[in-house]
Design an enzyme around this catalytic site. Sequence first.
Site, mmCIF file in Angstrom:
data_model
loop_
_atom_site.group_PDB
_atom_site.id
_atom_site.type_symbol
_atom_site.label_atom_id
_atom_site.label_comp_id
_atom_site.label_asym_id
_atom_site.label_seq_id
_atom_site.Cartn_x
_atom_site.Cartn_y
_atom_site.Cartn_z
ATOM 1 N N SER A 125 0.839 -1.203 0.000
ATOM 2 C CA SER A 125 0.000 0.000 0.000
ATOM 3 C C SER A 125 0.868 1.245 0.000
ATOM 4 O O SER A 125 2.089 1.180 0.153
ATOM 5 C CB SER A 125 -0.904 0.014 1.240
ATOM 6 O OG SER A 125 -0.160 0.311 2.399
ATOM 7 N N SER A 183 0.784 3.752 2.190
ATOM 8 C CA SER A 183 0.754 4.447 3.476
ATOM 9 C C SER A 183 2.112 5.000 3.899
ATOM 10 O O SER A 183 2.176 5.890 4.737
ATOM 11 C CB SER A 183 0.215 3.514 4.567
ATOM 12 O OG SER A 183 1.134 2.478 4.843
ATOM 13 N N LYS A 208 5.111 0.772 9.425
ATOM 14 C CA LYS A 208 4.901 2.190 9.735
ATOM 15 C C LYS A 208 6.178 2.716 10.390
ATOM 16 O O LYS A 208 7.122 1.982 10.650
ATOM 17 C CB LYS A 208 3.723 2.378 10.698
ATOM 18 C CG LYS A 208 2.411 1.734 10.271
ATOM 19 C CD LYS A 208 1.775 2.399 9.070
ATOM 20 C CE LYS A 208 0.475 1.690 8.682
ATOM 21 N NZ LYS A 208 -0.066 2.182 7.403
ATOM 22 N N SER A 228 -3.070 6.924 5.688
ATOM 23 C CA SER A 228 -2.395 5.855 6.420
ATOM 24 C C SER A 228 -3.291 5.336 7.533
ATOM 25 O O SER A 228 -3.742 6.101 8.395
ATOM 26 C CB SER A 228 -1.069 6.368 7.017
ATOM 27 O OG SER A 228 -0.487 5.390 7.856
#
Length: 267
Positions: A87, A89, A144, A228
Amino acid sequence: MDFSLLLVLAVAVTGIVWLVDIVWWRRARRARLEKAESQVDAGLDADTRGKLVKEPWAVDYARSFFPVLLIVLVLRSFVVEPFQIPSGSMRPTLKVGDFILVNKFTYGLRLPVINTKVVDFGEPERGDVMVFRFPDDPSVDFIKRVIGLPGDRIRYEDKQLYVNGEPVSKSVTGDDIEAAPGEELLEEQLDGVVHAIYNNPDDPGPQMREIVVPDGEYFMMGDNRDHSNDSRYWGFVPEENIVGKAFAVWMHWDSGLPSFSSVRVIE
């Protein structure tokens, strides 16, 4: 069933088959050979001898695959593991289709499958890009940036991140990274870790009053701040969910031919 569990099971099965052959089955084959030779005065021909001592196909496969599977398990569980970014994010730091390498021992050695730490080498630091098992579904891996450490006070209002009451410095960057329409590219400094982030001035984004990160847990955010799914929505990451620290992009492949022009260290 995840790949780690399948790999552990494969190592266990092939190892047990090979061990049983060494301890019992090989001796039984030799005993059959000796018995057959004792019953023939002229001795056995090479073809007959070969059939009597030939390993079963299961043993042959186990002996061949066990060392390879064991090496893969050790490397993947305790040294480095590859992941693909699914993704956006973490844009602009990581793009969809990036293949990354994750250091599995930076935060300590963990047993595969059960993820229990057996040797402690260190703890996550603010600014690290970390892979972890999603708290709401541990079968899914997330990536993250570490924003809040245990005991930190975190607040996010009007696109400004505050850590322990202090605004995190950010400014317009001179990097030649192309921003998507409607996004602005900024440079953020998080405890000396300088990295790029995306903000969308037209998107109010989430507002989060000050919270305190509990002991043994971490607050995570994506660099693509307005796109995100991170701790602002689902909470904290427990220490036992940590997988490792992402440290390099080694390939990019989202369509067509793979590209190695994006090989770089992750900051």
